[in-house]
Scaffold this active site. Structure first.
Site, short mmCIF file in Angstrom:
data_model
loop_
_atom_site.label_atom_id
_atom_site.label_comp_id
_atom_site.label_asym_id
_atom_site.label_seq_id
_atom_site.Cartn_x
_atom_site.Cartn_y
_atom_site.Cartn_z
N PRO A 9 -18.82 -21.04 -56.51
CA PRO A 9 -20.24 -21.06 -56.18
C PRO A 9 -20.55 -21.04 -54.69
CG PRO A 9 -19.53 -23.20 -57.01
CD PRO A 9 -18.42 -22.22 -57.28
N ASN A 10 -21.58 -20.31 -54.36
CA ASN A 10 -22.17 -20.22 -53.01
C ASN A 10 -21.34 -19.40 -52.03
OD1 ASN A 10 -24.47 -21.92 -53.64
ND2 ASN A 10 -22.99 -23.59 -53.75
N ARG A 17 -24.94 -19.08 -45.35
CA ARG A 17 -24.77 -20.53 -45.54
C ARG A 17 -23.97 -21.14 -44.39
NH1 ARG A 17 -19.83 -22.00 -49.69
NH2 ARG A 17 -20.78 -24.04 -49.54
N TYR A 22 -18.69 -22.03 -42.02
CA TYR A 22 -18.00 -20.92 -42.70
C TYR A 22 -17.99 -19.61 -41.91
CZ TYR A 22 -18.44 -24.22 -46.55
OH TYR A 22 -18.36 -25.35 -47.33
N ASN A 73 -10.48 -19.73 -54.60
CA ASN A 73 -11.28 -20.66 -53.81
C ASN A 73 -12.37 -21.15 -54.76
OD1 ASN A 73 -12.97 -22.07 -52.18
ND2 ASN A 73 -13.10 -20.54 -50.56
N ALA A 76 -17.17 -25.58 -54.47
CA ALA A 76 -17.52 -26.97 -54.85
C ALA A 76 -16.81 -27.42 -56.14
CB ALA A 76 -19.03 -27.10 -55.00
N HIS A 79 -13.70 -29.82 -56.27
CA HIS A 79 -13.79 -31.28 -56.22
C HIS A 79 -14.29 -31.89 -57.53
CE1 HIS A 79 -13.38 -29.98 -52.14
NE2 HIS A 79 -14.58 -29.45 -52.12
N ASP A 86 -7.33 -26.87 -66.04
CA ASP A 86 -6.79 -26.63 -67.39
C ASP A 86 -6.63 -25.14 -67.68
OD1 ASP A 86 -6.59 -29.31 -67.88
OD2 ASP A 86 -8.35 -29.44 -69.17
N GLU A 97 -4.37 -21.93 -53.81
CA GLU A 97 -5.72 -22.45 -53.52
C GLU A 97 -6.08 -22.15 -52.06
OE1 GLU A 97 -5.70 -26.72 -53.53
OE2 GLU A 97 -7.88 -26.89 -53.35
N HIS A 99 -9.20 -22.46 -49.00
CA HIS A 99 -10.51 -22.91 -48.50
C HIS A 99 -10.71 -22.35 -47.11
CE1 HIS A 99 -11.01 -25.51 -51.88
NE2 HIS A 99 -9.77 -25.90 -51.72
N ILE A 100 -11.88 -21.82 -46.86
CA ILE A 100 -12.20 -21.24 -45.55
C ILE A 100 -12.23 -22.34 -44.49
CG2 ILE A 100 -14.03 -20.04 -44.26
CD1 ILE A 100 -14.78 -18.76 -47.08
N SER A 101 -12.88 -23.43 -44.82
CA SER A 101 -12.98 -24.57 -43.89
C SER A 101 -11.79 -25.50 -44.10
CB SER A 101 -14.29 -25.32 -44.13
OG SER A 101 -14.27 -25.93 -45.40
N ARG A 106 -13.18 -32.97 -43.63
CA ARG A 106 -14.60 -33.05 -43.98
C ARG A 106 -14.91 -34.30 -44.81
NH1 ARG A 106 -16.68 -27.39 -45.98
NH2 ARG A 106 -18.68 -28.45 -45.64
N ARG A 110 -14.78 -34.26 -50.53
CA ARG A 110 -14.02 -32.99 -50.52
C ARG A 110 -12.51 -33.22 -50.48
NH1 ARG A 110 -18.23 -29.15 -49.58
NH2 ARG A 110 -19.84 -30.12 -48.33
C1 DQA Z 1 -14.91 -24.41 -49.55
C2 DQA Z 1 -14.95 -25.91 -49.30
C3 DQA Z 1 -15.69 -26.63 -50.40
O1 DQA Z 1 -15.69 -28.03 -50.16
C4 DQA Z 1 -17.13 -26.14 -50.46
O2 DQA Z 1 -17.80 -26.76 -51.54
C5 DQA Z 1 -17.23 -24.67 -50.51
C6 DQA Z 1 -16.31 -23.84 -49.75
C7 DQA Z 1 -14.24 -23.63 -48.40
O3 DQA Z 1 -13.91 -22.48 -48.61
O4 DQA Z 1 -14.09 -24.16 -47.29
O5 DQA Z 1 -18.16 -24.14 -51.12
O6 DQA Z 1 -14.14 -24.17 -50.72
#
Ligand code: DQA
Length: 141
Positions: A9-10, A17, A22, A73, A76, A79, A86, A97, A99-101, A106, A110
């Site tokens: 998501p997002n 955003r 990001y 990725n 959200a 977490h 599963d 896995e 994550h950009i950040s 953080r 997270r």
């Molecule tokens: C994220 C980090 C997550 O905590 C956050 O909810 C995201 C992006 C990242 O790519 O850094 O939406 O997965």
């Protein structure tokens, strides 16, 4: 070698955003970067993004015996989602896995990642480059 790149998501809002977290590049830029890398490495890649947990679960299930690796990725859902963990366990496809950040630096909420228990590797805080590193890992480079 077929790799599925899954985004939660997002992430479709990249560029809009929280650019201070990001970056200013868009989701379209991210997809173009991944596809160019895949072409260079001669690997087949499909990219999928959804804001819905069940859609991501469906996509992981459909990857069974189709894809050889998954870059995920979960955004959200990282977490919160036991369902994604599963699903990965169910299909037993090698996964990384991303994550950009740098989530480790953080908020405390997270710090939990459900999918991490399954994934062979976690790449955090390397921006869009993390996806490319994940692909390289899956193809054994
Ligand atoms: C994220 C980090 C997550 O905590 C956050 O909810 C995201 C992006 C990242 O790519 O850094 O939406 O997965």
């Amino acid at each position: 070698m077929k790799i599925l790149v899954l985004n939660g998501p997002n992430l479709n809002m990249l560029g809009i955003r929280e650019p201070e977290v990001y970056g200013k590049s868009t989701y379209k830029d991210l997809c173009a970067l991944i596809l160019a890398h895949a072409e260079k490495k001669q690997v087949e890649v499909e990219i999928y993004q959804s804001n819905h947990e069940g859609d991501l679960v469906d996509k992981i299930q459909q990857a069974y015996s189709v894809f050889d690796g998954i870059v995920i990725n979960p955004a959200a859902y990282t977490h919160t989602s036991v369902a994604l963990l599963d699903a990965l366990k169910a299909v037993a496809i090698k996964a990384v896995e991303v994550h950009i950040s740098d989530v480790s630096k953080r908020e405390s909420f997270r710090q939990i990642s459900y999918v991490r228990e399954y994934c062979e590797k976690t790449i955090c805080g390397k921006g869009f480059g993390g996806y490319l590193e994940a692909i390289d890992y899956l193809i054994g480079e």
